[in-house]
Motif scaffolding. Structure first.
Motif, PDB file in Angstrom:
ATOM      1  N   SER A   1       0.804  -1.225   0.000  1.00 41.54           N
ATOM      2  CA  SER A   1       0.000   0.000   0.000  1.00 41.54           C
ATOM      3  C   SER A   1       0.836   1.273   0.000  1.00 41.54           C
ATOM      4  N   ALA A   2       2.104   1.182   0.415  1.00 44.76           N
ATOM      5  CA  ALA A   2       2.929   2.391   0.517  1.00 44.76           C
ATOM      6  C   ALA A   2       3.273   2.952  -0.854  1.00 44.76           C
ATOM      7  N   THR A   3       3.238   4.277  -0.977  1.00 48.36           N
ATOM      8  CA  THR A   3       3.615   4.947  -2.217  1.00 48.36           C
ATOM      9  C   THR A   3       4.591   6.076  -1.918  1.00 48.36           C
ATOM     10  N   ASP A   4       5.367   6.445  -2.935  1.00 52.69           N
ATOM     11  CA  ASP A   4       6.312   7.551  -2.826  1.00 52.69           C
ATOM     12  C   ASP A   4       6.216   8.401  -4.082  1.00 52.69           C
ATOM     13  N   SER A   5       6.516   9.666  -3.924  1.00 54.93           N
ATOM     14  CA  SER A   5       6.551  10.584  -5.066  1.00 54.93           C
ATOM     15  C   SER A   5       7.938  10.544  -5.692  1.00 54.93           C
ATOM     16  N   LEU A   6       7.998  10.484  -7.009  1.00 51.97           N
ATOM     17  CA  LEU A   6       9.267  10.367  -7.722  1.00 51.97           C
ATOM     18  C   LEU A   6      10.213  11.508  -7.384  1.00 51.97           C
ATOM     19  N   ASP A   7       9.689  12.700  -7.188  1.00 51.57           N
ATOM     20  CA  ASP A   7      10.556  13.855  -6.946  1.00 51.57           C
ATOM     21  C   ASP A   7      11.081  13.932  -5.514  1.00 51.57           C
ATOM     22  N   GLU A   8      10.710  12.953  -4.674  1.00 50.67           N
ATOM     23  CA  GLU A   8      11.163  12.957  -3.285  1.00 50.67           C
ATOM     24  C   GLU A   8      12.121  11.809  -2.986  1.00 50.67           C
ATOM     25  N   VAL A   9      12.582  11.097  -4.015  1.00 51.82           N
ATOM     26  CA  VAL A   9      13.451   9.938  -3.791  1.00 51.82           C
ATOM     27  C   VAL A   9      14.725  10.069  -4.637  1.00 51.82           C
ATOM     28  N   GLU A  10      15.737   9.289  -4.275  1.00 47.00           N
ATOM     29  CA  GLU A  10      16.959   9.174  -5.067  1.00 47.00           C
ATOM     30  C   GLU A  10      16.835   7.937  -5.948  1.00 47.00           C
ATOM     31  N   VAL A  11      16.793   8.139  -7.247  1.00 45.39           N
ATOM     32  CA  VAL A  11      16.644   7.025  -8.180  1.00 45.39           C
ATOM     33  C   VAL A  11      18.008   6.346  -8.352  1.00 45.39           C
ATOM     34  N   LEU A  12      18.049   5.040  -8.105  1.00 44.80           N
ATOM     35  CA  LEU A  12      19.275   4.259  -8.217  1.00 44.80           C
ATOM     36  C   LEU A  12      19.288   3.485  -9.531  1.00 44.80           C
ATOM     37  N   ALA A  13      20.432   2.944  -9.898  1.00 46.33           N
ATOM     38  CA  ALA A  13      20.478   2.043 -11.051  1.00 46.33           C
ATOM     39  C   ALA A  13      19.457   0.932 -10.820  1.00 46.33           C
ATOM     40  N   PRO A  14      18.651   0.584 -11.813  1.00 45.39           N
ATOM     41  CA  PRO A  14      17.531  -0.333 -11.590  1.00 45.39           C
ATOM     42  C   PRO A  14      17.929  -1.787 -11.386  1.00 45.39           C
ATOM     43  N   THR A  15      19.198  -2.118 -11.592  1.00 42.12           N
ATOM     44  CA  THR A  15      19.703  -3.462 -11.322  1.00 42.12           C
ATOM     45  C   THR A  15      21.141  -3.353 -10.845  1.00 42.12           C
ATOM     46  N   GLU A  16      21.590  -4.359 -10.112  1.00 43.84           N
ATOM     47  CA  GLU A  16      22.985  -4.463  -9.678  1.00 43.84           C
ATOM     48  C   GLU A  16      23.579  -5.694 -10.346  1.00 43.84           C
ATOM     49  N   PRO A  17      24.096  -5.541 -11.568  1.00 41.02           N
ATOM     50  CA  PRO A  17      24.526  -6.707 -12.337  1.00 41.02           C
ATOM     51  C   PRO A  17      25.755  -7.385 -11.753  1.00 41.02           C
ATOM     52  N   GLY A  18      25.731  -8.710 -11.766  1.00 42.60           N
ATOM     53  CA  GLY A  18      26.936  -9.464 -11.443  1.00 42.60           C
ATOM     54  C   GLY A  18      27.877  -9.487 -12.627  1.00 42.60           C
ATOM     55  N   GLN A  19      27.296  -9.478 -13.822  1.00 40.43           N
ATOM     56  CA  GLN A  19      28.072  -9.424 -15.067  1.00 40.43           C
ATOM     57  C   GLN A  19      27.531  -8.284 -15.930  1.00 40.43           C
ATOM     58  N   LEU A  20      28.449  -7.553 -16.528  1.00 40.40           N
ATOM     59  CA  LEU A  20      28.110  -6.449 -17.421  1.00 40.40           C
ATOM     60  C   LEU A  20      28.872  -6.688 -18.714  1.00 40.40           C
ATOM     61  N   ILE A  21      28.111  -7.042 -19.758  1.00 38.95           N
ATOM     62  CA  ILE A  21      28.719  -7.429 -21.037  1.00 38.95           C
ATOM     63  C   ILE A  21      28.321  -6.410 -22.106  1.00 38.95           C
ATOM     64  N   ALA A  22      29.296  -5.960 -22.868  1.00 38.13           N
ATOM     65  CA  ALA A  22      29.025  -4.977 -23.913  1.00 38.13           C
ATOM     66  C   ALA A  22      29.266  -5.575 -25.290  1.00 38.13           C
ATOM     67  N   ILE A  23      28.572  -5.007 -26.260  1.00 41.50           N
ATOM     68  CA  ILE A  23      28.727  -5.388 -27.666  1.00 41.50           C
ATOM     69  C   ILE A  23      29.237  -4.166 -28.423  1.00 41.50           C
ATOM     70  N   GLY A  24      30.371  -4.318 -29.083  1.00 42.82           N
ATOM     71  CA  GLY A  24      30.969  -3.194 -29.789  1.00 42.82           C
ATOM     72  C   GLY A  24      30.563  -3.121 -31.247  1.00 42.82           C
ATOM     73  N   LEU A  25      30.560  -1.912 -31.784  1.00 40.96           N
ATOM     74  CA  LEU A  25      30.331  -1.664 -33.215  1.00 40.96           C
ATOM     75  C   LEU A  25      29.101  -2.415 -33.720  1.00 40.96           C
ATOM     76  N   ASN A  26      27.936  -2.071 -33.163  1.00 31.42           N
ATOM     77  CA  ASN A  26      26.731  -2.844 -33.469  1.00 31.42           C
ATOM     78  C   ASN A  26      25.630  -2.032 -34.129  1.00 31.42           C
ATOM     79  N   TYR A  27      25.929  -0.824 -34.571  1.00 33.73           N
ATOM     80  CA  TYR A  27      24.991  -0.054 -35.403  1.00 33.73           C
ATOM     81  C   TYR A  27      25.654   0.185 -36.753  1.00 33.73           C
ATOM     82  N   ALA A  28      24.909  -0.035 -37.815  1.00 32.90           N
ATOM     83  CA  ALA A  28      25.482   0.060 -39.161  1.00 32.90           C
ATOM     84  C   ALA A  28      26.048   1.453 -39.445  1.00 32.90           C
ATOM     85  N   LEU A  29      25.308   2.500 -39.074  1.00 34.61           N
ATOM     86  CA  LEU A  29      25.775   3.855 -39.356  1.00 34.61           C
ATOM     87  C   LEU A  29      26.976   4.217 -38.498  1.00 34.61           C
TER      88      LEU A  29
END
Length: 252
Positions: A38-66
């Motif tokens: 039932s509890a709610t909070d207003s977005l402008d009254e909180v500190e927004v954190l990264a939405p996940t805490e990844p154990g692994q962070l994998i990137a893909i390079g050069l993946n847009y044609a342009l």
């Protein structure tokens, strides 16, 4: 649905964002079934954190044609994957610290994929069933170190170099989504995931051949054309349609 992780009065909460109101959940949405309370909070009254805490962070390079064309490089036949440090992750409205002003350090707007369940050797047909949702990412990159090292881990893993957020959106078509980055109010990157060379499904297939992905892990899918350097005092906004706007600034 938009899932959000945030801090209020020193306590970290998980919730669902609807307009400017957050409805709290009874647990971490990444870890399993949760229910609204039932509890709610207003977005402008909180500190927004990264939405996940990844154990692994994998990137893909050069993946847009342009972007490949912009760099004068051939299209990669397979997703070019590399590892990043999860300790580089920060959230919405957090500051990016440049370790030195002597190197060119660039912004890179990216669609980030958040894994929802353990994934190994997945097929293309089932790949998206392993996705919890999607968020905005910025793959901040030290170009001098990329060239010097010949690989990307150090250049992209400094503390604060991986902003993620502000929410995880579960209802998104990753194959046809507008993505845009503005620097100090000026649009620098303006593209669509339809320009991806390797789709989210293909990325999941290829990465899961190599490693086992766990819930909360993040795949950075590459950046469009228009990358450029950062300077102290800069303000950045990455907007992905359906997800929202990730805002960060560069510390002076």
């Amino acid at each position: 649905m938009k899932y959000i992780r945030y801090r209020k009065e020193g306590t970290i909460y998980y919730g669902v964002l609807e307009s400017e109101t957050i409805t709290r959940l009874d647990g971490n949405y990444i870890e399993g079934p949760v229910q609204k309370i039932s509890a709610t909070d207003s977005l402008d009254e909180v500190e927004v954190l990264a939405p996940t805490e990844p154990g692994q962070l994998i990137a893909i390079g050069l993946n847009y044609a342009l972007h490949a064309e912009e760099q004068g490089k051939p299209l990669p036949e397979e997703p070019m994957m590399f590892m990043l440090s999860p300790t580089a992750v920060i959230g919405h409205n957090a500051g990016i610290t440049l370790p030195t002003e002597d190197h060119r350090i660039d912004y890179e707007a990216e669609l980030a994929v958040v894994i929802g369940k353990e994934a190994k050797d997945v097929t293309r047909e089932e790949a998206l069933s392993y996705v919890f949702g999607y968020t905005c990412g910025n793959d901040v990159s030290d170009r001098y170190l990329q060239k010097k090292d010949g690989q990307y881990t150090r250049a992209k893993s400094y503390a604060t170099f991986k902003p993620l957020g502000p929410v995880i959106e579960t209802d998104l078509d990753p194959s046809q989504t507008p993505i845009k980055l503005s620097l100090n109010g000026e649009v620098k990157q303006n593209s669509n995931t339809s320009d991806l060379i390797h789709s989210v499904e293909e990325i999941l297939v290829q990465v899961s051949k190599v490693m086992t992905l766990k819930p909360g892990d993040v795949l950075m899918t590459g950046t469009p054309s228009g990358v450029g350097p950062l300077s102290p005092g800069d303000e950045l906004e990455i907007e992905i349609e359906g997800i929202g706007k990730l805002r960060n600034y560069v510390n002076n």
